[in-house]
Design an enzyme around this catalytic site. Structure first.
Site, PDB file in Angstrom:
ATOM      1  N   ALA A   1       0.830  -1.203   0.000  1.00  0.00           N
ATOM      2  CA  ALA A   1       0.000   0.000   0.000  1.00  0.00           C
ATOM      3  C   ALA A   1       0.867   1.257   0.000  1.00  0.00           C
ATOM      4  CB  ALA A   1      -0.928   0.003   1.211  1.00  0.00           C
ATOM      5  N   TYR A   2       1.892   1.276   0.826  1.00  0.00           N
ATOM      6  CA  TYR A   2       2.779   2.429   0.892  1.00  0.00           C
ATOM      7  C   TYR A   2       3.488   2.640  -0.446  1.00  0.00           C
ATOM      8  CZ  TYR A   2       6.247   5.691   2.739  1.00  0.00           C
ATOM      9  OH  TYR A   2       7.030   6.804   2.954  1.00  0.00           O
ATOM     10  N   SER A   3       4.011   1.553  -1.031  1.00  0.00           N
ATOM     11  CA  SER A   3       4.719   1.651  -2.306  1.00  0.00           C
ATOM     12  C   SER A   3       3.799   2.164  -3.406  1.00  0.00           C
ATOM     13  CB  SER A   3       5.299   0.283  -2.693  1.00  0.00           C
ATOM     14  OG  SER A   3       6.230  -0.179  -1.734  1.00  0.00           O
TER      15      SER A   3
ATOM     16  N   SER B   1       0.985   3.911  -3.053  1.00  0.00           N
ATOM     17  CA  SER B   1       0.566   5.288  -2.803  1.00  0.00           C
ATOM     18  C   SER B   1       1.649   6.271  -3.219  1.00  0.00           C
ATOM     19  CB  SER B   1       0.209   5.483  -1.326  1.00  0.00           C
ATOM     20  OG  SER B   1       1.349   5.419  -0.486  1.00  0.00           O
TER      21      SER B   1
END
Length: 250
Positions: free
Chosen positions: A156-158, A160
């Site tokens: 999710a972080y990557s 986003s």
């Protein structure tokens, strides 16, 4: 503290109550700018405002960047308080969890995308019209090396942060014939409170990929971002600036 010429410039900084946002606010204030801090935590926000008030004019307001109505109201209030908006720094962000994609909690996935990516879209959408009034602006979005390389167990972080890079490139080209510049910085690991949400294993993985073998500091990212916020950053737009201790390869 070395300073830049930001005299009279008016900056909105999201995630301004701590970490990178706080450090960038301090640098902009010390360089002659005015700052409107945005954060979702009112207690931390007031503490930050008090701490920064000795450096220059600083106001603060509770804004949820994942909620467009909150952002729209915040932009209007910030413009009124400062007499306009010249600078937007999108430093608000959350890490999510470190887990394989097949196990990634759906609510956490949505929360990360809503803050990191949708939040950046919301602030740009709300603030650009204020910059357009004077045909001048500097927007700096904070992405991550994870958005370029993709970190395992951080889908999710990557995603986003990859989205923030794409948004920056698109908006930079869109506004290239105006006086507004839009750029993005991709840090590797910066030593902030956000690391409390990241496992030691994940931190070790990221540090192992950095040739300098250390984390970056808040002062280092504040120096780069503050220059990107200045009038001197005039011929870069839609550009990706690395702050990675040598990790970046493209």
């Amino acid at each position: 503290m070395n300073t830049l010429d930001l005299n009279g410039r008016r900056a909105v900084i999201t995630g301004g109550a701590r970490g990178m946002g706080f450090g960038i606010a301090e640098k902009i204030l010390a360089s002659g700018g005015a700052v409107d801090l945005w954060d979702i935590n009112p207690a931390l926000l007031e503490t930050a405002r008090q701490s920064l008030s000795s450096f220059g004019p600083v106001s603060a307001r509770t804004v949820d960047v994942s909620d467009y109505a909150s952002v729209e109201a915040g932009a209007k209030a910030a413009s009124t308080a400062m007499g306009g908006i010249d600078i937007l720094v999108n430093a608000a962000g959350i890490a999510g969890v470190n887990t394989p994609l097949a196990d990634y909690p759906l609510d956490t996935w949505n929360a990360v995308l809503n803050v990191n990516l949708n939040g950046t879209f919301h602030t740009c959408r709300a603030v650009v019209p204020y910059m357009a009034q004077n045909d001048y602006g500097r927007i700096v979005n904070i992405a991550s090396m994870a958005g370029k390389d993709g970190n395992p167990n951080a889908s999710a972080y990557s995603v986003s942060k990859a989205g923030v890079i794409g948004l920056t490139k698109s908006l930079g080209k869109e506004l290239a014939r105006t006086g507004i510049r839009v750029n993005v910085v991709c840090p590797a690991v910066i030593e902030t409170e956000m690391l409390a949400d990241v496992t030691e294993e994940q931190i070790g993985y990221m540090l192992a990929k950095i040739p300098m073998g250390r984390m970056g500091s808040v002062a280092e990212i504040a120096a780069m971002v503050s220059w990107m916020c200045s009038a001197e950053c005039s011929y870069s737009t839609g550009a990706v600036f690395d702050l990675s201790g040598g990790r970046a390869t493209y």
